[in-house]
Scaffold this active site. Structure first.
Site, mmCIF file in Angstrom:
data_model
loop_
_atom_site.group_PDB
_atom_site.id
_atom_site.type_symbol
_atom_site.label_atom_id
_atom_site.label_comp_id
_atom_site.label_asym_id
_atom_site.label_seq_id
_atom_site.Cartn_x
_atom_site.Cartn_y
_atom_site.Cartn_z
ATOM 1 N N GLU A 108 40.456 36.165 51.079
ATOM 2 C CA GLU A 108 40.457 37.517 50.505
ATOM 3 C C GLU A 108 40.299 37.453 48.987
ATOM 4 O OE1 GLU A 108 40.112 40.457 50.422
ATOM 5 O OE2 GLU A 108 41.290 41.662 51.788
ATOM 6 N N PHE A 161 44.364 47.448 37.337
ATOM 7 C CA PHE A 161 43.094 47.212 38.022
ATOM 8 C C PHE A 161 42.313 46.096 37.342
ATOM 9 C CE2 PHE A 161 38.959 48.224 39.857
ATOM 10 C CZ PHE A 161 39.336 48.559 41.148
#
Ligand code: IMP
Ligand code: MG
Length: 186
Positions: A108, A161
């Site tokens: 991932e 982010f």
């Protein structure tokens, strides 16, 4: 949409991102992870289950350092759309008998709330692999809401982010070899 690069800054839309983890640091960490994987999967039938698109850089760099011969399978998982926050729903599709009876390593890009990875783990279980582990490039421990075991991770990062090294904002920025973090929104 405004898309711009400067010496120490990337601009996408209203957001400005600054350099966060260097190429050198990423390479060093990947060498360490590959070393662990080579030891742990010696003489095993390993499948790299790569989540697209985000994990491509991480998976390829890791694969180049993994000496065990492995199988590769890909899956497309999507939860973010064009936002800075997870939509809370994961769409994906796996159709692979390749996983059955093998040692599966799900690769991932980032574990944020953990929703995506826990959904994928449940789906992979249906193919009855011998084992399932997770290798994620990044993890945001502050956002984690699911009880999941992450065996291999590159870096623990704050909840801000990030883009680059496979990760995007509104699909831009995946190609950047350095990891960037959100600095400000105008
Ligand atoms: P989760 O399901 O909340 O764990 O979110 C995981 C997915 O959201 C990742 O596979 C990414 O595609 C995306 N994501 C989460 N945080 C970020 C980020 O900081 N930058 C880019 N994508 C992110
Ligand atoms: Mg992803």
């Amino acid at each position: 949409m405004r898309v711009e690069y400067r010496t120490n800054e990337i601009i996408i839309g209203d957001h400005s991102f600054k350099q966060f983890i260097s190429k050198g640091k990423i390479e060093k960490r990947i060498r360490e992870l590959a070393f662990e994987i080579n030891n742990d999967y010696h003489r095993k039938e390993l499948v790299f289950l790569i989540t697209l698109k985000g994990a491509i850089f991480f998976a390829v760099d890791l694969l180049k350092k993994v000496k065990v011969p492995v199988c590769i399978e890909t899956i497309i998982a999507k939860s973010y759309g064009n936002n800075l926050e997870s939509a809370g729903k994961v769409n994906f599709f796996i159709n692979s008998e390749l996983l059955r009876n093998k040692d599966v390593l799900i690769v991932e890009d980032i574990v944020d709330t953990g929703l995506t990875i826990s959904t994928i783990i449940e789906e992979v279980k249906k193919f009855e692999p011998k084992s399932i582990e997770v290798a994620t490039f990044l993890i945001k421990p502050e956002n984690l809401k699911f009880d999941i075991k992450i065996k291999y991770f590159g870096f623990k990062i704050p909840k801000d982010f990030v883009i680059g090294y496979g990760l995007d904002y509104a699909e831009f920025g995946r190609n950047l070899t350095t990891l960037y973090i959100l600095e400000r929104t105008s």
